[in-house]
Write a protein that holds these residues in place. Structure first.
Motif, PDB file in Angstrom:
ATOM      1  N   ILE A 140       0.830  -1.199   0.000  1.00 33.90           N
ATOM      2  CA  ILE A 140       0.000   0.000   0.000  1.00 33.90           C
ATOM      3  C   ILE A 140       0.871   1.258   0.000  1.00 33.90           C
ATOM      4  N   VAL A 141       1.902   1.274   0.834  1.00 29.63           N
ATOM      5  CA  VAL A 141       2.789   2.441   0.884  1.00 29.63           C
ATOM      6  C   VAL A 141       3.459   2.645  -0.471  1.00 29.63           C
ATOM      7  N   HIS A 142       3.912   1.556  -1.089  1.00 34.11           N
ATOM      8  CA  HIS A 142       4.549   1.662  -2.404  1.00 34.11           C
ATOM      9  C   HIS A 142       3.561   2.201  -3.436  1.00 34.11           C
ATOM     10  N   ALA A 143       2.358   1.680  -3.441  1.00 31.95           N
ATOM     11  CA  ALA A 143       1.354   2.126  -4.414  1.00 31.95           C
ATOM     12  C   ALA A 143       1.021   3.602  -4.195  1.00 31.95           C
ATOM     13  N   LEU A 144       0.832   3.998  -2.947  1.00 32.87           N
ATOM     14  CA  LEU A 144       0.499   5.388  -2.659  1.00 32.87           C
ATOM     15  C   LEU A 144       1.656   6.334  -2.972  1.00 32.87           C
ATOM     16  N   SER A 145       2.880   5.874  -2.774  1.00 29.57           N
ATOM     17  CA  SER A 145       4.029   6.748  -3.016  1.00 29.57           C
ATOM     18  C   SER A 145       4.164   7.118  -4.487  1.00 29.57           C
ATOM     19  N   ARG A 146       3.531   6.367  -5.374  1.00 27.23           N
ATOM     20  CA  ARG A 146       3.608   6.652  -6.801  1.00 27.23           C
ATOM     21  C   ARG A 146       2.529   7.640  -7.249  1.00 27.23           C
ATOM     22  N   LEU A 147       1.637   8.009  -6.333  1.00 27.27           N
ATOM     23  CA  LEU A 147       0.601   8.998  -6.650  1.00 27.27           C
ATOM     24  C   LEU A 147       1.111  10.401  -6.330  1.00 27.27           C
ATOM     25  N   SER A 148       0.451  11.394  -6.882  1.00 27.33           N
ATOM     26  CA  SER A 148       0.799  12.776  -6.557  1.00 27.33           C
ATOM     27  C   SER A 148       0.436  13.052  -5.098  1.00 27.33           C
ATOM     28  N   ARG A 149       1.071  14.060  -4.524  1.00 27.57           N
ATOM     29  CA  ARG A 149       0.818  14.392  -3.123  1.00 27.57           C
ATOM     30  C   ARG A 149      -0.665  14.696  -2.864  1.00 27.57           C
ATOM     31  N   PRO A 150      -1.340  15.503  -3.718  1.00 26.42           N
ATOM     32  CA  PRO A 150      -2.767  15.769  -3.448  1.00 26.42           C
ATOM     33  C   PRO A 150      -3.620  14.497  -3.465  1.00 26.42           C
ATOM     34  N   HIS A 151      -3.293  13.556  -4.350  1.00 27.57           N
ATOM     35  CA  HIS A 151      -4.059  12.306  -4.396  1.00 27.57           C
ATOM     36  C   HIS A 151      -3.764  11.442  -3.167  1.00 27.57           C
ATOM     37  N   ARG A 152      -2.492  11.381  -2.749  1.00 23.70           N
ATOM     38  CA  ARG A 152      -2.142  10.621  -1.542  1.00 23.70           C
ATOM     39  C   ARG A 152      -2.875  11.190  -0.333  1.00 23.70           C
ATOM     40  N   GLU A 153      -2.861  12.513  -0.214  1.00 18.59           N
ATOM     41  CA  GLU A 153      -3.478  13.150   0.950  1.00 18.59           C
ATOM     42  C   GLU A 153      -4.969  12.839   1.039  1.00 18.59           C
ATOM     43  N   VAL A 154      -5.669  12.966  -0.078  1.00 17.93           N
ATOM     44  CA  VAL A 154      -7.115  12.756  -0.033  1.00 17.93           C
ATOM     45  C   VAL A 154      -7.432  11.291   0.273  1.00 17.93           C
ATOM     46  N   LEU A 155      -6.677  10.347  -0.294  1.00 21.23           N
ATOM     47  CA  LEU A 155      -6.916   8.930   0.014  1.00 21.23           C
ATOM     48  C   LEU A 155      -6.617   8.643   1.478  1.00 21.23           C
ATOM     49  N   PHE A 156      -5.577   9.276   2.002  1.00 23.92           N
ATOM     50  CA  PHE A 156      -5.235   9.077   3.404  1.00 23.92           C
ATOM     51  C   PHE A 156      -6.379   9.530   4.309  1.00 23.92           C
TER      52      PHE A 156
ATOM     53  N   GLY B 140     -16.148  19.064  -3.471  1.00 24.31           N
ATOM     54  CA  GLY B 140     -16.130  18.530  -4.835  1.00 24.31           C
ATOM     55  C   GLY B 140     -14.736  18.134  -5.275  1.00 24.31           C
ATOM     56  N   THR B 141     -13.735  18.869  -4.807  1.00 20.37           N
ATOM     57  CA  THR B 141     -12.344  18.537  -5.132  1.00 20.37           C
ATOM     58  C   THR B 141     -11.942  17.230  -4.460  1.00 20.37           C
TER      59      THR B 141
ATOM     60  N   HIS C 170     -11.663  10.032  -6.821  1.00 19.79           N
ATOM     61  CA  HIS C 170     -11.984   9.283  -8.043  1.00 19.79           C
ATOM     62  C   HIS C 170     -10.737   9.077  -8.899  1.00 19.79           C
ATOM     63  N   HIS C 171     -10.003  10.152  -9.161  1.00 14.94           N
ATOM     64  CA  HIS C 171      -8.824  10.055 -10.022  1.00 14.94           C
ATOM     65  C   HIS C 171      -7.697   9.251  -9.370  1.00 14.94           C
ATOM     66  N   ALA C 172      -7.535   9.373  -8.060  1.00 10.03           N
ATOM     67  CA  ALA C 172      -6.499   8.610  -7.366  1.00 10.03           C
ATOM     68  C   ALA C 172      -6.799   7.114  -7.417  1.00 10.03           C
ATOM     69  N   LEU C 173      -8.055   6.744  -7.174  1.00 13.61           N
ATOM     70  CA  LEU C 173      -8.426   5.325  -7.230  1.00 13.61           C
ATOM     71  C   LEU C 173      -8.286   4.777  -8.648  1.00 13.61           C
ATOM     72  N   ARG C 174      -8.673   5.582  -9.623  1.00 17.34           N
ATOM     73  CA  ARG C 174      -8.531   5.161 -11.020  1.00 17.34           C
ATOM     74  C   ARG C 174      -7.060   4.924 -11.355  1.00 17.34           C
ATOM     75  N   GLU C 175      -6.185   5.814 -10.887  1.00 10.94           N
ATOM     76  CA  GLU C 175      -4.745   5.659 -11.145  1.00 10.94           C
ATOM     77  C   GLU C 175      -4.194   4.423 -10.438  1.00 10.94           C
ATOM     78  N   LEU C 176      -4.636   4.178  -9.201  1.00  9.97           N
ATOM     79  CA  LEU C 176      -4.192   2.973  -8.492  1.00  9.97           C
ATOM     80  C   LEU C 176      -4.632   1.710  -9.226  1.00  9.97           C
ATOM     81  N   ARG C 177      -5.869   1.698  -9.708  1.00 13.23           N
ATOM     82  CA  ARG C 177      -6.360   0.530 -10.447  1.00 13.23           C
ATOM     83  C   ARG C 177      -5.584   0.337 -11.744  1.00 13.23           C
TER      84      ARG C 177
END
Length: 181
Positions: free
Chosen positions: A119-135, A156-157, A163-170
């Motif tokens: 999970i940490v590896h997958a999240l580390s590959r996302l942008s900071r704003p996407h990591r923060e919102v998923l966290f 809304g953001t 949505h975009h972070a989960l799509r990128e993880l998938r």
């Protein structure tokens, strides 16, 4: 403990950096957070682990060789505890349900460690704003409006970033059993 490497050495990345971060700060952070939580060692361990994960994830946004100062780590841990306490005060019935839960399944620490590392590896590959919102949404369990308040962004953001972070993880980590269905 061997410390021959220069902190700015590119060889000091990944597992070595995480190990050093843990060795250097785990004990003092645990004592500090345990004091904030009046001795709740298990919860303190969770907060310390989350603090160290945040430090590790934020290192990618810092100059090479950056190591988080202990005061910064204490502030992150303090903020995590304060956020948790505020959530507990606003939802006391959730705390009672958690206390009544029993964990009948044996805990496999190795499996948990492998899962957390993935999970940490997958999240580390996302942008900071996407990591923060998923966290905030999935790890801390915040609602969309609560995450928006904590992050200082519109609700809304939060929805869009989630949505975009989960799509990128998938996209980056497809689940074979789900793809076949």
């Amino acid at each position: 403990m061997e410390r021959d490497q220069d902190p700015g050495d590119p060889a000091d990345t990944g597992d070595e950096a995480v190990r050093r971060l843990y060795e250097d700060h785990h004990g003092p952070l645990l004592r500090y957070v345990s004091g904030l939580l009046r001795g709740d060692r298990q919860r303190a361990e969770d907060f310390v682990q989350e603090t160290l994960v945040r430090a590790w994830l934020s290192a990618s946004d810092q100059p090479p060789g950056w190591s988080p100062p202990r005061a910064w780590l204490f502030r992150v841990a303090h903020n995590l505890v304060i956020d948790w306490a505020r959530r507990e005060q606003s939802h006391p019935e959730l705390h009672q349900e958690h206390v009544l839960e029993t964990h009948s399944d044996p805990v496999d620490p190795m499996s948990q460690a492998v899962h957390r590392r993935f999970i940490v590896h997958a999240l580390s590959r996302l942008s900071r704003p996407h990591r923060e919102v998923l966290f905030y949404v999935y790890v801390l369990g915040c609602s969309g409006p609560d995450a928006a308040d904590a992050l200082g962004i519109p609700p809304g953001t939060v929805k869009s970033r989630t949505h975009h972070a989960l799509r990128e993880l998938r996209r980056r980590h497809p689940q074979p059993e789900l793809a076949a269905a």
